[in-house]
Motif scaffolding. Structure first.
Motif, PDB file in Angstrom:
ATOM      1  N   LEU A   1      10.144   1.311  11.615  1.00  0.00           N
ATOM      2  CA  LEU A   1       9.949  -0.147  11.606  1.00  0.00           C
ATOM      3  C   LEU A   1      11.250  -0.880  11.923  1.00  0.00           C
ATOM      4  CD1 LEU A   1       7.630  -0.515   8.483  1.00  0.00           C
ATOM      5  CD2 LEU A   1       7.088  -1.283  10.792  1.00  0.00           C
ATOM      6  N   GLU A   2      12.344  -0.403  11.350  1.00  0.00           N
ATOM      7  CA  GLU A   2      13.628  -1.060  11.581  1.00  0.00           C
ATOM      8  C   GLU A   2      14.137  -0.818  13.005  1.00  0.00           C
ATOM      9  OE1 GLU A   2      18.146  -1.292   9.659  1.00  0.00           O
ATOM     10  OE2 GLU A   2      16.586  -0.076   8.698  1.00  0.00           O
ATOM     11  N   ASN A   3      14.023   0.429  13.471  1.00  0.00           N
ATOM     12  CA  ASN A   3      14.562   0.762  14.799  1.00  0.00           C
ATOM     13  C   ASN A   3      13.755   0.142  15.932  1.00  0.00           C
ATOM     14  OD1 ASN A   3      16.474   2.307  13.500  1.00  0.00           O
ATOM     15  ND2 ASN A   3      15.383   4.242  13.776  1.00  0.00           N
ATOM     16  N   LYS A   4      12.436   0.165  15.815  1.00  0.00           N
ATOM     17  CA  LYS A   4      11.594  -0.269  16.928  1.00  0.00           C
ATOM     18  C   LYS A   4      11.241  -1.751  16.875  1.00  0.00           C
ATOM     19  CE  LYS A   4       7.546   1.091  19.626  1.00  0.00           C
ATOM     20  NZ  LYS A   4       6.499   2.127  19.823  1.00  0.00           N
ATOM     21  N   TYR A   5      11.019  -2.287  15.653  1.00  0.00           N
ATOM     22  CA  TYR A   5      10.532  -3.657  15.542  1.00  0.00           C
ATOM     23  C   TYR A   5      11.502  -4.591  14.811  1.00  0.00           C
ATOM     24  CZ  TYR A   5       6.104  -1.607  16.979  1.00  0.00           C
ATOM     25  OH  TYR A   5       5.123  -0.941  17.679  1.00  0.00           O
ATOM     26  N   LYS A   6      12.644  -4.061  14.366  1.00  0.00           N
ATOM     27  CA  LYS A   6      13.634  -4.862  13.622  1.00  0.00           C
ATOM     28  C   LYS A   6      13.005  -5.488  12.375  1.00  0.00           C
ATOM     29  CE  LYS A   6      16.407  -3.841  16.940  1.00  0.00           C
ATOM     30  NZ  LYS A   6      17.289  -2.658  16.743  1.00  0.00           N
ATOM     31  N   VAL A   7      12.083  -4.769  11.775  1.00  0.00           N
ATOM     32  CA  VAL A   7      11.430  -5.224  10.541  1.00  0.00           C
ATOM     33  C   VAL A   7      12.064  -4.485   9.368  1.00  0.00           C
ATOM     34  CG1 VAL A   7       9.263  -5.337   9.250  1.00  0.00           C
ATOM     35  CG2 VAL A   7       9.259  -5.702  11.727  1.00  0.00           C
ATOM     36  N   ASN A   8      12.555  -5.228   8.394  1.00  0.00           N
ATOM     37  CA  ASN A   8      13.284  -4.632   7.269  1.00  0.00           C
ATOM     38  C   ASN A   8      12.366  -4.360   6.077  1.00  0.00           C
ATOM     39  OD1 ASN A   8      15.768  -4.805   8.644  1.00  0.00           O
ATOM     40  ND2 ASN A   8      16.007  -6.938   8.008  1.00  0.00           N
ATOM     41  N   THR A   9      12.619  -3.223   5.421  1.00  0.00           N
ATOM     42  CA  THR A   9      11.916  -2.892   4.183  1.00  0.00           C
ATOM     43  C   THR A   9      12.669  -3.523   3.021  1.00  0.00           C
ATOM     44  OG1 THR A   9      11.056  -0.810   5.063  1.00  0.00           O
ATOM     45  CG2 THR A   9      11.170  -1.023   2.667  1.00  0.00           C
ATOM     46  N   VAL A  10      11.964  -4.411   2.285  1.00  0.00           N
ATOM     47  CA  VAL A  10      12.569  -5.096   1.145  1.00  0.00           C
ATOM     48  C   VAL A  10      12.510  -4.211  -0.102  1.00  0.00           C
ATOM     49  CG1 VAL A  10      12.450  -7.157  -0.322  1.00  0.00           C
ATOM     50  CG2 VAL A  10      11.907  -7.323   2.130  1.00  0.00           C
ATOM     51  N   SER A  11      11.374  -3.551  -0.298  1.00  0.00           N
ATOM     52  CA  SER A  11      11.192  -2.661  -1.456  1.00  0.00           C
ATOM     53  C   SER A  11      10.002  -1.755  -1.174  1.00  0.00           C
ATOM     54  CB  SER A  11      10.950  -3.463  -2.739  1.00  0.00           C
ATOM     55  OG  SER A  11       9.734  -4.192  -2.631  1.00  0.00           O
ATOM     56  N   TRP A  12       9.793  -0.786  -2.065  1.00  0.00           N
ATOM     57  CA  TRP A  12       8.613   0.043  -1.910  1.00  0.00           C
ATOM     58  C   TRP A  12       8.106   0.497  -3.260  1.00  0.00           C
ATOM     59  CZ3 TRP A  12       7.022   5.451  -1.711  1.00  0.00           C
ATOM     60  CH2 TRP A  12       7.883   6.322  -2.399  1.00  0.00           C
ATOM     61  N   SER A  13       6.865   0.934  -3.313  1.00  0.00           N
ATOM     62  CA  SER A  13       6.283   1.417  -4.560  1.00  0.00           C
ATOM     63  C   SER A  13       5.358   2.583  -4.256  1.00  0.00           C
ATOM     64  CB  SER A  13       5.491   0.306  -5.247  1.00  0.00           C
ATOM     65  OG  SER A  13       4.858   0.782  -6.419  1.00  0.00           O
ATOM     66  N   MET A  14       5.536   3.663  -5.008  1.00  0.00           N
ATOM     67  CA  MET A  14       4.675   4.832  -4.823  1.00  0.00           C
ATOM     68  C   MET A  14       3.344   4.601  -5.528  1.00  0.00           C
ATOM     69  SD  MET A  14       5.479   8.870  -5.563  1.00  0.00           S
ATOM     70  CE  MET A  14       6.981   8.855  -4.582  1.00  0.00           C
ATOM     71  N   GLY A  15       2.274   5.129  -4.938  1.00  0.00           N
ATOM     72  CA  GLY A  15       0.943   4.971  -5.503  1.00  0.00           C
ATOM     73  C   GLY A  15       0.743   5.740  -6.785  1.00  0.00           C
ATOM     74  N   GLY A  16      -0.517   5.848  -7.190  1.00  0.00           N
ATOM     75  CA  GLY A  16      -0.846   6.452  -8.472  1.00  0.00           C
ATOM     76  C   GLY A  16      -0.548   7.934  -8.556  1.00  0.00           C
ATOM     77  N   ILE A  17      -0.288   8.376  -9.770  1.00  0.00           N
ATOM     78  CA  ILE A  17      -0.043   9.786 -10.079  1.00  0.00           C
ATOM     79  C   ILE A  17      -1.078  10.228 -11.110  1.00  0.00           C
ATOM     80  CG2 ILE A  17       1.592  11.432 -11.069  1.00  0.00           C
ATOM     81  CD1 ILE A  17       2.563  10.459  -8.433  1.00  0.00           C
ATOM     82  N   VAL A  18      -1.636  11.401 -10.925  1.00  0.00           N
ATOM     83  CA  VAL A  18      -2.603  11.930 -11.890  1.00  0.00           C
ATOM     84  C   VAL A  18      -1.891  12.197 -13.223  1.00  0.00           C
ATOM     85  CG1 VAL A  18      -4.093  13.889 -12.442  1.00  0.00           C
ATOM     86  CG2 VAL A  18      -4.099  12.937 -10.139  1.00  0.00           C
ATOM     87  N   THR A  19      -2.456  11.689 -14.311  1.00  0.00           N
ATOM     88  CA  THR A  19      -1.906  11.890 -15.650  1.00  0.00           C
ATOM     89  C   THR A  19      -3.033  12.299 -16.599  1.00  0.00           C
ATOM     90  OG1 THR A  19      -2.265   9.579 -16.288  1.00  0.00           O
ATOM     91  CG2 THR A  19      -0.147  10.123 -15.249  1.00  0.00           C
ATOM     92  N   GLU A  20      -2.672  12.639 -17.843  1.00  0.00           N
ATOM     93  CA  GLU A  20      -3.695  12.975 -18.835  1.00  0.00           C
ATOM     94  C   GLU A  20      -4.592  11.776 -19.099  1.00  0.00           C
ATOM     95  OE1 GLU A  20      -2.100  14.567 -22.411  1.00  0.00           O
ATOM     96  OE2 GLU A  20      -1.174  16.299 -21.451  1.00  0.00           O
ATOM     97  N   LYS A  21      -4.004  10.575 -19.115  1.00  0.00           N
ATOM     98  CA  LYS A  21      -4.793   9.369 -19.369  1.00  0.00           C
ATOM     99  C   LYS A  21      -5.663   8.996 -18.177  1.00  0.00           C
ATOM    100  CE  LYS A  21      -1.642   7.252 -22.713  1.00  0.00           C
ATOM    101  NZ  LYS A  21      -0.801   6.063 -23.035  1.00  0.00           N
ATOM    102  N   LYS A  22      -5.208   9.357 -16.968  1.00  0.00           N
ATOM    103  CA  LYS A  22      -5.987   9.044 -15.765  1.00  0.00           C
ATOM    104  C   LYS A  22      -6.039  10.281 -14.874  1.00  0.00           C
ATOM    105  CE  LYS A  22      -6.812   5.390 -12.436  1.00  0.00           C
ATOM    106  NZ  LYS A  22      -6.378   4.077 -11.893  1.00  0.00           N
ATOM    107  N   PRO A  23      -6.948  11.226 -15.226  1.00  0.00           N
ATOM    108  CA  PRO A  23      -7.005  12.485 -14.464  1.00  0.00           C
ATOM    109  C   PRO A  23      -7.618  12.347 -13.081  1.00  0.00           C
ATOM    110  CG  PRO A  23      -8.702  12.436 -16.166  1.00  0.00           C
ATOM    111  CD  PRO A  23      -7.864  11.212 -16.363  1.00  0.00           C
ATOM    112  N   VAL A  24      -8.370  11.265 -12.862  1.00  0.00           N
ATOM    113  CA  VAL A  24      -9.009  11.037 -11.552  1.00  0.00           C
ATOM    114  C   VAL A  24      -8.544   9.697 -11.002  1.00  0.00           C
ATOM    115  CG1 VAL A  24     -11.190  10.787 -10.309  1.00  0.00           C
ATOM    116  CG2 VAL A  24     -11.038  12.382 -12.231  1.00  0.00           C
ATOM    117  N   LEU A  25      -8.022   9.708  -9.774  1.00  0.00           N
ATOM    118  CA  LEU A  25      -7.527   8.481  -9.153  1.00  0.00           C
ATOM    119  C   LEU A  25      -8.652   7.755  -8.430  1.00  0.00           C
ATOM    120  CD1 LEU A  25      -4.146   9.685  -7.568  1.00  0.00           C
ATOM    121  CD2 LEU A  25      -4.500   8.590  -9.788  1.00  0.00           C
TER     122      LEU A  25
END
Length: 452
Positions: A131-155
């Motif tokens: 995105l930065e190299n081709k479109y000069k669009v900067n990433t401000v931040s990011w967040s990873m999606g859900g992780i399977v846990t004992e409380k939430k075994p199914v996403l």
């Protein structure tokens, strides 16, 4: 014993170390709550293959197996590590049981979780670089999606998506081009991923360290830079793959969310998550197809038709609830006028919804205040299909209301509610009613009140 600093941990130097890693316990400190009660322990190891949370990547989880120590009876005991945090320059392993300093432990990590995190995190680096190299669009931040846990075994299907926040929204054409570019770098032209460590005396002036945590002392710590071929070079503490080919694939959707003015969130997922997401969507689609008895392509049309029918049915139900409430309220008025004790009740045994009861109350409210100085009314509903009920107690007196609440509470074990302190209305719900309780309630009402 001096622990290895975050930045030079074994998990960061070789992210494919999953088990059989032996190390020593350096310290073990109890974690106490606000009442000084121990709620677990923080263990510091000489080195670790369990990644401490950071860089937008969740921590690893796994086990510590005691393999050598003073207490021979504890040998081979496995202690679960729920998560790993970073405190300044060092990693803290959170466990439920203490381990004495000097004990040798063998670490095993959750391999599936680690690989998933690496695919998402490395995929994010590659996506942001393109995105930065081709479109000069900067990433401000990011967040990873859900992780399977004992409380939430199914996403949920939406939980599989990560997002990056960009300084502008992308067009559908741009999203398609970016997807093609990244998949080419994964399949056709895989890029080697390397890590460069810079210690405090090295010249790291060319590296942008603006996003480094404030509590990480770079003058004493280690600065890691992740290189993706000649495409990208960024400081990062996370664990990464060895080649972009290990990302497997990337899915980027065109739907974006506007945030903070002109910024936009772009949603994506990588690797095994793409297949897992497809399976979850397929399961939902297959179930919908069976319920609607139609082809997969007809599911949206059938769903829309069902929604319209449901709206119409709801309107019809509301109409008849209002009609029935008027009849019930007129009967209650007549019953009260004919009653010496001014005590009456109404019971709906089949579809006695709270909505119906409240509509009856609405029809009665003004009339009761204007017509009667004293009165006691119980309006109750029972829904046979769910075995639950609702109940309203109406009276000019809060004392009378709470006397009735006490009596009904002795008959109905699962009755809970509130209101009516100064008279008016007490509203309650019965989460489950046994046949014996229902019989006792009916018997009490028929003897002490007059049915409308």
């Amino acid at each position: 014993m001096k622990p290895v600093m975050v930045g030079a941990l074994a998990c960061q130097r070789d992210s494919f170390l999953f088990d059989r890693f032996k190390t020593l316990v350096v310290s073990c400190e109890p974690k106490k709550d606000k009442d000084s009660i121990t709620k677990g322990y923080e263990i510091e190891l000489q080195d670790t293959i369990l990644f401490p949370e950071g860089g937008g990547q969740p921590s690893d989880s796994g086990f510590l197996k005691i393999v050598e120590g003073n207490d021979s009876s504890s040998i081979n005991k496995k202690i679960s590590v729920s998560h790993v945090s970073r405190s300044g320059l060092y990693a803290k392993h959170h466990v439920k049981e203490p381990i004495e300093p000097g004990v040798t432990v063998e670490i095993t990590i959750d391999e599936v979780k680690r690989l998933d995190c690496m695919q998402q995190h490395t995929g994010q680096h590659l996506l942001s670089a393109v995105l930065e190299n081709k479109y000069k669009v900067n990433t401000v931040s990011w967040s990873m999606g859900g992780i399977v846990t004992e409380k939430k075994p199914v996403l949920e299907p939406s939980d599989y998506f990560n997002y990056i926040e960009l300084n502008r929204k992308l067009t559908e054409i741009e999203v398609t081009e970016i997807s093609d570019d990244i998949n080419r770098l994964i399949i056709n032209f895989p890029q080697e991923i390397t890590v460069v460590e810079r210690v405090s005396e090295d010249d790291a002036s060319e590296v942008n360290v603006s996003k480094m945590p404030d509590d990480y002392d770079l003058s004493k710590g280690v600065l890691r830079t992740i290189h993706i071929g000649n495409i990208d070079s960024n400081p990062c503490c996370g664990t990464h793959l060895k080649s972009t080919s290990q990302i497997g694939s990337i899915l980027i959707i065109t739907n974006q969310t506007a945030v903070r003015g002109s910024n936009s969130r772009l949603y994506f997922m990588c690797g095994k998550r793409v297949a897992d997401h497809a399976k979850s969507i397929k399961k939902i689609l297959s179930n919908s197809k069976e319920l609607f008895r139609c082809s997969e392509s007809q599911v949206p049309e059938k769903t829309e038709r069902q929604c319209k029918q449901l709206q119409q049915l709801n309107k019809r139900e509301q109409y008849w609830i209002r009609k029935l409430a008027r009849f019930v309220s007129e009967d209650l008025k007549s019953t009260l006028e004919a009653s010496e004790k001014k005590r009456a009740y109404f019971m709906e045994e089949e579809f006695g919804t709270l909505e119906l009861l409240l509509q009856v109350f609405k029809e009665l409210f003004v009339y009761l205040k204007e017509k009667f100085e004293v009165y006691e009314i119980i309006i109750c509903g029972y829904e046979r299909q769910t075995g639950t009920g609702s109940l309203l107690i109406l009276s000019e007196s809060g004392e009378k209301i709470f006397s009735l609440v006490a009596k009904l509470g002795s008959l109905l074990q699962n009755l809970k509610g509130g209101g009516g302190k100064n008279g008016g209305k007490w509203q309650g719900k019965i989460t489950s009613i046994s046949n014996a309780e229902f019989a006792a309630l009916t018997n009490y009402l028929s003897h002490d009140f007059i049915s409308c």
